[in-house]
Design an enzyme around this catalytic site. Structure first.
Site: not given
Length: 344
Positions: A56, A227
């Protein structure tokens, strides 16, 4: 020159500062930046998913400085001798675009995650909270314990992890620091009687790491393991029964515990509580849930803290990262004037 903070320098900085004080200092930064939430550019992180994990990018800016973090999450990495989470990040000057700081963020992310949990717990947990349950004793666990000690003065811990070595590691690190640690045989045993519960597991799955019935009225929950899409920790009925507080709704709806709820389920962003725009805990018997997935503003806060913390210290190195020709329009001149061996 750009300041560079590597892993060893970060470790030395945290050892010299003290983990608890460092978490407290970053928590103050996070709190201050959440209070000025409207000043930040905000976007969900950019994620690249694979069957074994996720990579990410997390950018944000307050108009004066720009920060970003690269981070991965690979739950099976420890089985192959690698960390589950690694990260690095940068801070730049918006006016020139020049990078100010390049830093490791594996350790720093652990500190900022604990700091954010501390900010939420100080705002949402009962002030008389005295016992913390940790479900999961991996890389984040000790930092979370220090975060709750910083926020609420908690030193009484109950921990459960299916890996006995992980629980033993936590005891080894925390008991000499004045924590009382009880290792439990099940998550339910750890959670029963706890005022604050932190779930910090890593499986990329819709896991159920505790039973809703084990969570007493008045408990504050920090759910930090979920997450990404398809990765949660808590029973849906527990999430539904809790007052839910989050970081940034467009991101948490996709990644957090609330991904299992309807898109119109009620939530409160944490900055709203910190500014007084909306209430936090309203009753002693209320179950509050901080559904934390990690957001770029927190990393920005941590990078700004780090930039100040290492200035004038031996814990950073000048990095020759940006080309700086005498004539800004003559970039090629750096190559033409360079001394290099001639090819054979």
């Amino acid at each position: 020159m750009t300041a560079f903070v590597g892993v060893q320098d970060m470790a030395r900085l945290l050892a010299a500062t003290g983990v608890g004080p460092a978490i407290g200092q970053v928590a103050e930064r996070v709190h201050a930046d959440f209070v000025r939430w409207a000043q930040f550019d905000k976007t969900p992180r950019v994620a690249c998913h694979s069957p074994v994990g996720v990579i990410e990018l997390m950018p944000t800016s307050d108009g004066q400085r720009y920060g970003f973090k690269y981070v991965n999450g690979h739950p099976t990495n420890p089985e192959r001798g690698f960390q589950t989470v690694t990260a690095f990040g940068a801070l730049a000057d918006v006016d020139t675009g020049y990078p100010l700081l390049l830093a490791e963020m594996t350790l720093l992310t652990a500190v900022r995650t604990a700091a954010t949990s501390a900010v939420a717990a100080r705002a949402l947990a009962r002030p008389d909270s005295r016992r913390l349950a940790l479900v999961g004793a991996g890389s984040q666990a000790e930092f979370q314990a220090w975060g709750m000690r910083t926020a609420l003065g908690i030193t009484d811990l109950a921990v459960f992890d299916p890996d006995p070595a992980a629980a033993a590691k936590l005891v080894r690190h925390l008991e000499p620091a004045g924590f009382t640690v009880t290792v439990c045989a099940t998550a339910g045993e750890a959670v029963r009687g706890a005022d604050v519960v932190t779930t910090c597991t890593a499986d990329k799955a819709r896991a159920l790491v505790l039973d809703a019935a084990d969570v007493a009225p008045g408990t504050h929950l920090n759910a930090i393991g979920g997450d990404c899409p398809g990765k949660t920790e808590l029973p849906v009925e527990l999430v539904r029964a809790s007052s839910v507080f989050i970081e940034f709704e467009p991101q948490t709806r996709v990644e957090g515990e609330i991904q299992a709820l309807p898109v119109d389920s009620p939530v409160t962003e944490l900055w709203e509580v910190l500014t007084g725009a909306r209430p936090g805990r309203t009753r002693a018997d209320e179950v509050t849930l901080f559904d934390s997935v990690g957001f770029a503003v927190e990393d920005f806060s941590a990078l700004c803290w780090l930039a100040d913390a290492v200035r004038g210290t031996p814990w950073s190195t000048d990095l020759d990262l940006v080309a700086d020709p005498a004539d800004p329009k003559d970039l090629f001149g750096l190559v033409a004037g360079a001394q290099a061996p001639l090819p054979a």
